[in-house]
Design an enzyme around this catalytic site. Sequence first.
Site, mmCIF file in Angstrom:
data_model
loop_
_atom_site.group_PDB
_atom_site.id
_atom_site.type_symbol
_atom_site.label_atom_id
_atom_site.label_comp_id
_atom_site.label_asym_id
_atom_site.label_seq_id
_atom_site.Cartn_x
_atom_site.Cartn_y
_atom_site.Cartn_z
ATOM 1 N N CYS A 42 0.831 -1.000 0.204
ATOM 2 C CA CYS A 42 0.082 0.215 -0.123
ATOM 3 C C CYS A 42 0.942 1.385 -0.208
ATOM 4 C CB CYS A 42 -1.176 0.010 1.644
ATOM 5 S SG CYS A 42 -1.973 1.127 1.423
ATOM 6 N N ASP A 44 0.416 3.819 1.649
ATOM 7 C CA ASP A 44 -0.012 4.542 2.967
ATOM 8 C C ASP A 44 1.622 4.615 3.778
ATOM 9 O OD1 ASP A 44 0.301 4.922 5.893
ATOM 10 O OD2 ASP A 44 -1.740 3.858 5.380
ATOM 11 N N ARG A 46 2.865 4.633 6.250
ATOM 12 C CA ARG A 46 3.176 3.973 7.404
ATOM 13 C C ARG A 46 3.690 2.331 7.042
ATOM 14 N NH1 ARG A 46 -2.491 5.245 10.196
ATOM 15 N NH2 ARG A 46 -3.123 4.751 8.427
ATOM 16 N N HIS A 98 -2.243 -3.968 5.022
ATOM 17 C CA HIS A 98 -2.322 -3.950 6.589
ATOM 18 C C HIS A 98 -3.844 -3.501 7.280
ATOM 19 C CE1 HIS A 98 -2.637 1.326 6.113
ATOM 20 N NE2 HIS A 98 -2.332 0.630 4.876
ATOM 21 N N CYS A 101 -6.303 -0.070 6.616
ATOM 22 C CA CYS A 101 -5.463 0.760 5.313
ATOM 23 C C CYS A 101 -7.424 1.509 4.848
ATOM 24 C CB CYS A 101 -5.820 -0.735 4.098
ATOM 25 S SG CYS A 101 -5.980 -0.098 2.590
#
Length: 215
Positions: A42, A44, A46, A98, A101
Amino acid sequence: MAELAKLFENNRRWAEANLAADPQFFERLSEQQSPKYLWIGCSDSRVPANHILGLKPGEVFVHRNVANLVVHTDMSCLSVLQFAVEVLKVEHVIVCGHYGCGGVDAACGTRQYGLIDNWLRNIKDIYVRHRDELEQIADMKQRRDRLCELNVVEQVKHVCQTTIVQNAWTSGQPLSVHGLIYGLHDGLLRDLAVRISGAKQLEEVYRFKMGEAAE
């Protein structure tokens, strides 16, 4: 470029630290990359692949997009997959989602977000496919977490349904595709127990017979 000054300073310190620890680090890194792994994850911020896996630059090839999707009309993802499999000869493709999400959360609802709604439609399709299981989960956080897992499983299948991966298997290239999920709350990866290493593990309709013309 004053607003980027901190980033340049961070970069300088990072480069200096690597050179201090290993004077040939960048020389060696610039000559070639030979990763064993392709990570499809992803976007993202993080969920950084190298840090999560504890691998150095050059040890994992990475493609990231919103909600770690493998869409068969996405030329960016397919190009990365082809380069990783055919040129770099990676041995493992890891699809990693994750929990928490944002893309999956958005796909669970009906709010309109704009252009990305067309992308998230792929996750809505997964929701509909697994509706009976998902709607038995009363707690919405648990339901979304389960959809995050199911999304990974479906994307593993999508990777394996490509001619790129199936051609590699046909040629005898060792290649396995795995599904993992990452917990933002504890920093740990979890194995979703999905691993495909040959076309026989796919439903027959998705198996390509190389060299045969369509009837």
